[in-house]
Write a protein that holds these residues in place. Structure first.
Motif, mmCIF file in Angstrom:
data_model
loop_
_atom_site.group_PDB
_atom_site.id
_atom_site.type_symbol
_atom_site.label_atom_id
_atom_site.label_comp_id
_atom_site.label_asym_id
_atom_site.label_seq_id
_atom_site.Cartn_x
_atom_site.Cartn_y
_atom_site.Cartn_z
ATOM 1 N N GLY A 192 32.610 35.090 79.034
ATOM 2 C CA GLY A 192 33.193 35.123 80.367
ATOM 3 C C GLY A 192 32.247 35.617 81.446
ATOM 4 N N LEU A 193 31.131 36.237 81.038
ATOM 5 C CA LEU A 193 30.134 36.672 82.017
ATOM 6 C C LEU A 193 29.416 35.494 82.660
ATOM 7 N N VAL A 194 29.328 34.357 81.944
ATOM 8 C CA VAL A 194 28.539 33.240 82.460
ATOM 9 C C VAL A 194 29.291 31.906 82.441
ATOM 10 N N PHE A 195 30.420 31.821 81.716
ATOM 11 C CA PHE A 195 31.148 30.558 81.611
ATOM 12 C C PHE A 195 32.518 30.660 82.272
ATOM 13 N N GLU A 196 33.008 29.518 82.769
ATOM 14 C CA GLU A 196 34.355 29.454 83.310
ATOM 15 C C GLU A 196 35.367 29.501 82.157
ATOM 16 N N PRO A 197 36.523 30.136 82.364
ATOM 17 C CA PRO A 197 37.529 30.239 81.289
ATOM 18 C C PRO A 197 37.937 28.891 80.708
ATOM 19 N N GLU A 198 38.024 27.866 81.558
ATOM 20 C CA GLU A 198 38.454 26.554 81.067
ATOM 21 C C GLU A 198 37.479 26.013 80.035
ATOM 22 N N LEU A 199 36.185 26.213 80.272
ATOM 23 C CA LEU A 199 35.179 25.719 79.330
ATOM 24 C C LEU A 199 35.234 26.504 78.024
#
Length: 296
Positions: free
Chosen positions: A182-189
């Protein structure tokens, strides 16, 4: 709070994985030391004692370079306290988690008149992901490693997680991976590759929930799990806001009330981003321009 708990869990549950990766050595007799260091109580993120090597591995995980007191001074303070208490070799490593261009993540020593203290610094976004993919306890960190194709790396980590045979371990590693990703990616991905259901079923998620609830109860909030977690998140945002306000005041002087009101509305992620760039500000106009940019 969430990242601290996640990383503390990983280091304490999988110390051998971190030792292999960071020290390139094997250790079978490992004692996890309590993290409160005398004399004045001070807590280090993780302190691992290798009895067989008569060595302490001290890990500090940082999402942001900003720190009060400054991180180099903290590392010296930790070293002195640890050495006084255990009188053995101490390996200190600071691991920065979130990509930034701040000069602070390149500092690896404290220097003052007649005193120099060095420690290792790892910027996880510069690290080869392959060694991190070899051991379960390091898989969550692999999502933050160097890659030309972040989505492919996340998918590769998810595949490795799915191959863990023991179900409880798989769930816990999946949760830790989702939280750190979650530090670098969107939750949907993240949800495309990792099961969201693992969250509520895992022991580490229950620990995080309980800590959020405990902090909520201390403030008279006893309205269930979701409110406890929301209170924990808001407390983290308020703490970040106080830190950013102190840094801005030191940098720019008094901040006018209109700008203070706009700062109050920023999310935790926006406050973290502001903490990275504010050292470049020279006037309130720079702060106003930055605020206008994120609102457009």
């Amino acid at each position: 709070m969430t990242y601290d708990n996640t990383l503390k869990y990983l280091v304490e549950e999988y110390p051998e994985d971190f030792i292999r990766y960071l020290l390139a050595s094997e250790a079978t007799d490992i004692q996890i030391l309590k993290t409160e260091l005398n004399q004045e109580p001070i807590r280090a993120d993780s302190v691992t004692f290798l009895q067989t090597a008569n060595q302490i591995l001290h890990l500090e995980f940082q999402t942001l370079p900003a720190s009060t007191p400054p991180l180099p001074l903290r590392m010296l303070d930790y070293w002195v306290r640890l050495y006084r208490q255990y009188n053995c070799d101490i390996e200190q490593i600071v691991i920065f988690l979130k990509p930034t261009t701040s000069e602070a993540v390149f500092i690896d020593q404290f220097t003052a008149r007649n005193t120099t203290h060095r420690y290792r610094v790892i910027r996880i976004w510069e690290q080869d992901p392959e060694p991190l993919l070899l051991f379960p306890g390091l898989l969550p960190l692999a999502t933050l490693a160097r890659t030309d194709s972040p989505q492919s790396l996340l998918q590769q980590v998810a595949v490795q997680v799915s191959m863990i045979e023991e179900e409880a371990t798989k769930q816990s590693i999946s949760v830790c991976t989702q939280l750190l990703a979650g530090l670098v990616f969107e939750p949907e991905l993240i949800r495309q590759f990792l099961r969201r259901e693992d969250m509520r079923e895992s022991a580490i998620y229950q620990e995080i929930l309980e800590e959020g609830l405990q902090e909520g109860r201390q403030r008279g909030i006893e309205q269930g799990i979701e409110q406890g977690i929301e209170q924990g998140i808001e407390q983290g945002r308020q703490s970040e806001l106080r830190l950013v306000m102190r840094l801005l005041t030191r940098r720019l002087g008094s901040i006018n009330s209109q700008l203070q009101s706009r700062l109050q509305e920023l999310s935790l992620a926006q406050l973290e981003d502001l903490g990275e760039v504010l050292l470049d500000f020279v006037s309130e106009a720079d702060l106003m321009n930055w605020l206008n940019t994120i609102e457009n």
